[in-house]
Motif scaffolding. Structure first.
Motif, PDB file in Angstrom:
ATOM      1  N   ALA A   1       8.109 -47.917  24.176  1.00  0.00           N
ATOM      2  CA  ALA A   1       7.855 -48.134  22.745  1.00  0.00           C
ATOM      3  C   ALA A   1       8.687 -49.242  22.127  1.00  0.00           C
ATOM      4  CB  ALA A   1       8.079 -46.831  21.977  1.00  0.00           C
ATOM      5  N   ASN A   2       9.948 -49.356  22.503  1.00  0.00           N
ATOM      6  CA  ASN A   2      10.829 -50.342  21.872  1.00  0.00           C
ATOM      7  C   ASN A   2      11.009 -51.608  22.691  1.00  0.00           C
ATOM      8  OD1 ASN A   2      11.255 -48.648  19.659  1.00  0.00           O
ATOM      9  ND2 ASN A   2      12.850 -47.550  20.755  1.00  0.00           N
ATOM     10  N   GLU A   3      10.386 -51.677  23.849  1.00  0.00           N
ATOM     11  CA  GLU A   3      10.511 -52.871  24.683  1.00  0.00           C
ATOM     12  C   GLU A   3       9.585 -53.968  24.161  1.00  0.00           C
ATOM     13  OE1 GLU A   3      10.390 -52.230  28.897  1.00  0.00           O
ATOM     14  OE2 GLU A   3      11.348 -50.273  28.693  1.00  0.00           O
ATOM     15  N   PRO A   4      10.044 -55.211  24.161  1.00  0.00           N
ATOM     16  CA  PRO A   4       9.181 -56.307  23.707  1.00  0.00           C
ATOM     17  C   PRO A   4       7.908 -56.378  24.544  1.00  0.00           C
ATOM     18  CG  PRO A   4      11.434 -57.066  24.067  1.00  0.00           C
ATOM     19  CD  PRO A   4      11.354 -55.671  24.596  1.00  0.00           C
ATOM     20  N   ARG A   5       6.864 -56.847  23.930  1.00  0.00           N
ATOM     21  CA  ARG A   5       5.614 -57.021  24.676  1.00  0.00           C
ATOM     22  C   ARG A   5       5.826 -58.084  25.761  1.00  0.00           C
ATOM     23  NH1 ARG A   5       0.825 -55.032  22.467  1.00  0.00           N
ATOM     24  NH2 ARG A   5       1.104 -53.951  20.488  1.00  0.00           N
ATOM     25  N   PRO A   6       5.160 -57.920  26.905  1.00  0.00           N
ATOM     26  CA  PRO A   6       5.341 -58.870  28.010  1.00  0.00           C
ATOM     27  C   PRO A   6       4.730 -60.227  27.693  1.00  0.00           C
ATOM     28  CG  PRO A   6       3.578 -57.355  28.527  1.00  0.00           C
ATOM     29  CD  PRO A   6       4.212 -56.861  27.247  1.00  0.00           C
ATOM     30  N   SER A   7       5.197 -61.254  28.397  1.00  0.00           N
ATOM     31  CA  SER A   7       4.646 -62.600  28.203  1.00  0.00           C
ATOM     32  C   SER A   7       3.673 -62.990  29.315  1.00  0.00           C
ATOM     33  CB  SER A   7       5.780 -63.621  28.131  1.00  0.00           C
ATOM     34  OG  SER A   7       6.535 -63.568  29.329  1.00  0.00           O
ATOM     35  N   ASP A   8       3.584 -62.183  30.379  1.00  0.00           N
ATOM     36  CA  ASP A   8       2.679 -62.473  31.491  1.00  0.00           C
ATOM     37  C   ASP A   8       2.243 -61.158  32.121  1.00  0.00           C
ATOM     38  OD1 ASP A   8       2.582 -62.830  34.687  1.00  0.00           O
ATOM     39  OD2 ASP A   8       1.778 -64.610  33.712  1.00  0.00           O
ATOM     40  N   CYS A   9       0.938 -60.925  32.264  1.00  0.00           N
ATOM     41  CA  CYS A   9       0.491 -59.609  32.723  1.00  0.00           C
ATOM     42  C   CYS A   9       0.828 -59.362  34.184  1.00  0.00           C
ATOM     43  CB  CYS A   9      -0.990 -59.400  32.464  1.00  0.00           C
ATOM     44  SG  CYS A   9      -2.109 -60.251  33.575  1.00  0.00           S
ATOM     45  N   ARG A  10       0.738 -60.357  35.054  1.00  0.00           N
ATOM     46  CA  ARG A  10       1.039 -60.132  36.473  1.00  0.00           C
ATOM     47  C   ARG A  10       2.536 -59.875  36.665  1.00  0.00           C
ATOM     48  NH1 ARG A  10      -3.505 -58.349  37.639  1.00  0.00           N
ATOM     49  NH2 ARG A  10      -5.183 -59.838  37.613  1.00  0.00           N
ATOM     50  N   ALA A  11       3.373 -60.621  35.965  1.00  0.00           N
ATOM     51  CA  ALA A  11       4.814 -60.374  36.061  1.00  0.00           C
ATOM     52  C   ALA A  11       5.128 -58.973  35.555  1.00  0.00           C
ATOM     53  CB  ALA A  11       5.582 -61.426  35.275  1.00  0.00           C
ATOM     54  N   GLN A  12       4.414 -58.547  34.508  1.00  0.00           N
ATOM     55  CA  GLN A  12       4.627 -57.218  33.949  1.00  0.00           C
ATOM     56  C   GLN A  12       4.286 -56.135  34.970  1.00  0.00           C
ATOM     57  OE1 GLN A  12       5.934 -56.309  31.161  1.00  0.00           O
ATOM     58  NE2 GLN A  12       5.124 -54.340  30.587  1.00  0.00           N
ATOM     59  N   THR A  13       3.137 -56.235  35.610  1.00  0.00           N
ATOM     60  CA  THR A  13       2.726 -55.185  36.536  1.00  0.00           C
ATOM     61  C   THR A  13       3.533 -55.206  37.825  1.00  0.00           C
ATOM     62  OG1 THR A  13       0.954 -56.563  37.439  1.00  0.00           O
ATOM     63  CG2 THR A  13       0.381 -55.064  35.627  1.00  0.00           C
ATOM     64  N   ASP A  14       4.118 -56.342  38.161  1.00  0.00           N
ATOM     65  CA  ASP A  14       4.954 -56.428  39.364  1.00  0.00           C
ATOM     66  C   ASP A  14       6.406 -56.063  39.110  1.00  0.00           C
ATOM     67  OD1 ASP A  14       2.761 -57.222  40.810  1.00  0.00           O
ATOM     68  OD2 ASP A  14       3.183 -59.366  40.630  1.00  0.00           O
ATOM     69  N   ASP A  15       6.785 -55.885  37.850  1.00  0.00           N
ATOM     70  CA  ASP A  15       8.161 -55.574  37.490  1.00  0.00           C
ATOM     71  C   ASP A  15       8.518 -54.163  37.985  1.00  0.00           C
ATOM     72  OD1 ASP A  15      10.444 -54.624  36.056  1.00  0.00           O
ATOM     73  OD2 ASP A  15      10.091 -56.115  34.501  1.00  0.00           O
ATOM     74  N   PRO A  16       9.588 -54.032  38.778  1.00  0.00           N
ATOM     75  CA  PRO A  16       9.962 -52.708  39.294  1.00  0.00           C
ATOM     76  C   PRO A  16      10.251 -51.683  38.193  1.00  0.00           C
ATOM     77  CG  PRO A  16      11.220 -54.438  40.400  1.00  0.00           C
ATOM     78  CD  PRO A  16      10.443 -55.093  39.290  1.00  0.00           C
ATOM     79  N   GLU A  17      10.792 -52.129  37.062  1.00  0.00           N
ATOM     80  CA  GLU A  17      11.066 -51.188  35.969  1.00  0.00           C
ATOM     81  C   GLU A  17       9.774 -50.648  35.366  1.00  0.00           C
ATOM     82  OE1 GLU A  17      13.914 -52.415  33.022  1.00  0.00           O
ATOM     83  OE2 GLU A  17      15.159 -53.396  34.533  1.00  0.00           O
ATOM     84  N   VAL A  18       8.766 -51.519  35.264  1.00  0.00           N
ATOM     85  CA  VAL A  18       7.472 -51.076  34.728  1.00  0.00           C
ATOM     86  C   VAL A  18       6.826 -50.094  35.708  1.00  0.00           C
ATOM     87  CG1 VAL A  18       5.148 -51.821  34.077  1.00  0.00           C
ATOM     88  CG2 VAL A  18       7.136 -53.142  33.337  1.00  0.00           C
ATOM     89  N   ARG A  19       6.853 -50.429  36.987  1.00  0.00           N
ATOM     90  CA  ARG A  19       6.306 -49.505  37.994  1.00  0.00           C
ATOM     91  C   ARG A  19       7.021 -48.157  37.935  1.00  0.00           C
ATOM     92  NH1 ARG A  19       2.724 -51.454  41.697  1.00  0.00           N
ATOM     93  NH2 ARG A  19       2.492 -53.710  41.744  1.00  0.00           N
ATOM     94  N   ALA A  20       8.323 -48.183  37.710  1.00  0.00           N
ATOM     95  CA  ALA A  20       9.091 -46.939  37.614  1.00  0.00           C
ATOM     96  C   ALA A  20       8.627 -46.108  36.418  1.00  0.00           C
ATOM     97  CB  ALA A  20      10.583 -47.243  37.515  1.00  0.00           C
ATOM     98  N   HIS A  21       8.280 -46.772  35.296  1.00  0.00           N
ATOM     99  CA  HIS A  21       7.757 -46.047  34.134  1.00  0.00           C
ATOM    100  C   HIS A  21       6.461 -45.318  34.509  1.00  0.00           C
ATOM    101  CE1 HIS A  21      10.505 -47.122  30.939  1.00  0.00           C
ATOM    102  NE2 HIS A  21      10.333 -48.429  31.145  1.00  0.00           N
TER     103      HIS A  21
END
Length: 196
Positions: free
Chosen positions: A152-172
């Motif tokens: 909820a409080n995290e800034p919106r991503p600037s790139d969708c592929r980088a977002q989905t590959d981010d280990p922290e996002v995958r952990a969520h």
């Protein structure tokens, strides 16, 4: 209406039916500006014949992404509503639909009921600082909602592929799925995430 299908692109994409989201008209008394949980603002314009449109005011541009064929897709902000109202960065698919995922969505935030839009046959009120469906309060049943609450409080991503590959996002996403009981269909929002 939302069609949810997990498992596309590493288990994180949410497929949304475009026609249902755009052809349902909004209620009669809606705010002209919406604020998401990051503080970004969006204009909301509704007409009886064309439904409602969301446009960024001081929000970042929608996340660039490909259309499924490797070429850049048309990106835009859209909204959907269920338990919560969410504003998502989306990309148009070559097939004519569009997609997003929970990590690229943020819920509409509020301080008072009049900051919450109203949609046909659905009433929203401000509860715990979020616009929530008055008939759907209580248990959460969508792991995507858990992800969006945790981000909820995290800034919106600037790139969708980088977002989905981010280990922290995958952990969520992994944590959200683990928080949901498949037998009961009920999800428990982790204590360190925004609570509904």
């Amino acid at each position: 209406m939302r069609k949810i299908r997990y498992g596309l692109t590493g288990g994180v994409w949410l497929l949304v039916a475009l026609s249902a989201a755009l052809n349902i008209s909004c209620g009669n008394s809606n705010p002209e500006v919406l604020r998401d949980t990051t503080g970004a603002t969006f204009s909301l314009t509704c007409t009886d014949d064309e439904g409602c449109a969301i446009k960024p005011l001081d929000a970042p541009p929608p996340v660039p992404c490909d259309s499924g064929s490797g070429s850049p897709g048309r990106v835009f902000y859209s909204h959907s509503w269920d338990r919560f109202i969410e504003i998502c960065s989306a990309v148009g698919l070559d097939s004519g639909g569009w997609f997003t995922d929970a990590s690229m969505c943020r819920f509409v935030a509020c301080d008072a009921d009049d900051e919450c839009p109203q949609f046909s046959n659905v009433e929203y009120a401000c509860s715990a600082g979020l616009c929530q469906n008055v008939e759907r309060k209580g248990e959460i049943s969508d792991p995507g909602d858990v992800v969006t609450l945790c981000m909820a409080n995290e800034p919106r991503p600037s790139d969708c592929r980088a977002q989905t590959d981010d280990p922290e996002v995958r952990a969520h996403f992994e944590r959200a799925h683990a928080s949901c009981d498949s037998a009961t269909g009920v999800c428990k929002v982790p204590a360190d995430c925004r609570q509904p």
